[in-house]
Design an enzyme around this catalytic site. Structure first.
Site, PDB file in Angstrom:
ATOM      1  N   SER A 152       9.326  -7.945   0.941  1.00  0.00           N
ATOM      2  CA  SER A 152      10.778  -7.795   1.061  1.00  0.00           C
ATOM      3  C   SER A 152      11.237  -6.346   1.142  1.00  0.00           C
ATOM      4  O   SER A 152      12.370  -6.080   1.528  1.00  0.00           O
ATOM      5  CB  SER A 152      11.477  -8.477  -0.119  1.00  0.00           C
ATOM      6  OG  SER A 152      11.220  -7.785  -1.320  1.00  0.00           O
ATOM      7  N   LYS A 158      13.993  -3.602  -5.383  1.00  0.00           N
ATOM      8  CA  LYS A 158      14.948  -3.621  -4.275  1.00  0.00           C
ATOM      9  C   LYS A 158      15.657  -2.276  -4.208  1.00  0.00           C
ATOM     10  O   LYS A 158      15.515  -1.424  -5.072  1.00  0.00           O
ATOM     11  CB  LYS A 158      16.009  -4.716  -4.484  1.00  0.00           C
ATOM     12  CG  LYS A 158      15.469  -6.126  -4.672  1.00  0.00           C
ATOM     13  CD  LYS A 158      14.896  -6.724  -3.413  1.00  0.00           C
ATOM     14  CE  LYS A 158      14.395  -8.152  -3.670  1.00  0.00           C
ATOM     15  NZ  LYS A 158      13.722  -8.713  -2.471  1.00  0.00           N
TER      16      LYS A 158
END
Length: 261
Positions: free
Chosen positions: A60, A100
């Site tokens: 991701s 993230k």
């Protein structure tokens, strides 16, 4: 590195003591055990309080961080700003650590339409680097090559690269419902605030700005750099500041990907 420094210091001290014949030498076994104990305690302190290593299990955050990369995290940096890469306890499943990029802070507005990110009503510009980029991904133990367009962007003074998938249309945000753990089909988190959904234009086309999400207090909004292949705040909501474990400072392994953020 800390352990190697202790060992080198111990060896040097032992050599110096041997040169001074009048000084009694410590017992080698006891001395060695002492060095190992002190090094272990020191490394444990560093790991728990200052710096910790994390291994990346998913794609991701490519191209910034790839599967298998080992990332150092500064655990003293528990606050975050735009563009920071952070490690945090996933608010809907606190036993899992996620990595993230921080997109928005408390009070900011966020909107994503047709792969364009709008922060506080302004488009975050992205420059095309390679329309035929690709990255390695792993599904159930099988490695595959996924094609995606590579872009370069800047956020909070940090320049970074990101991927957009030509095959995926996922990622528009916000929708009709506010993202949170319950909407994502997971248990609620009392520390996670819902934020606010504001409609700005009715009857807008799919790619026009039409509604935005206001990040609530004591929270950050995060997204993966692999934009259409990231499970992030667009789906399960914001990250409470208390869930932040630290700011990622760089990749330390493998050596071929050694870099800082």
């Amino acid at each position: 590195g800390l352990f190697a420094l202790h060992v080198a210091s111990a060896v040097e001290a032992f050599i110096q003591l041997r040169r001074r014949r009048s000084t009694p030498l410590p017992h080698p076994v006891k001395y060695g055990v002492g060095v190992i104990v002190v090094s272990s305690i020191a490394m444990g302190f560093v790991s728990q309080v200052m710096l910790q290593a994390f291994r990346i299990p998913a794609s991701s955050m490519v191209p910034t961080v790839a599967i298998g990369d080992h990332v150092f995290v500064n655990k003293l940096a528990r606050t975050a700003t735009h563009g920071d890469v952070i490690v945090f306890a996933q608010p809907c499943n606190p036993k899992r650590d996620y990595i993230k990029r921080v997109i928005a802070l408390a009070g900011d507005t966020v909107e994503v339409r047709c792969k364009k990110l709008f922060l506080n009503g302004k488009e975050v510009r992205e420059e095309l680097v390679d329309a035929n980029g690709s990255y390695a991904d792993n599904y159930d133990g099988t490695w595959t090559t996924t094609t995606a367009a590579l872009y370069r962007s800047t956020l909070g003074g940090r320049s970074f690269e990101l991927f957009h998938s030509a095959e995926s249309t996922n990622g528009d945000f916000p929708g009709a419902e506010l993202p949170n753990c319950v909407v994502d089909g997971q248990p609620p988190n009392s520390a996670q605030h819902d934020g606010t959904l504001v409609v700005t234009k009715t009857g807008a086309t799919a790619c026009e700005q039409q509604s935005h999400f206001v990040v609530p207090a004591d929270s950050v909004f995060v997204m993966g750099d692999n934009r259409e292949n990231s499970n992030d705040s667009r789906y399960w909501g914001v990250v409470p500041v208390g869930n932040i474990k630290g700011r990622a400072v760089g990749i330390h392994w493998p050596l071929g990907r050694l870099r800082n953020f």
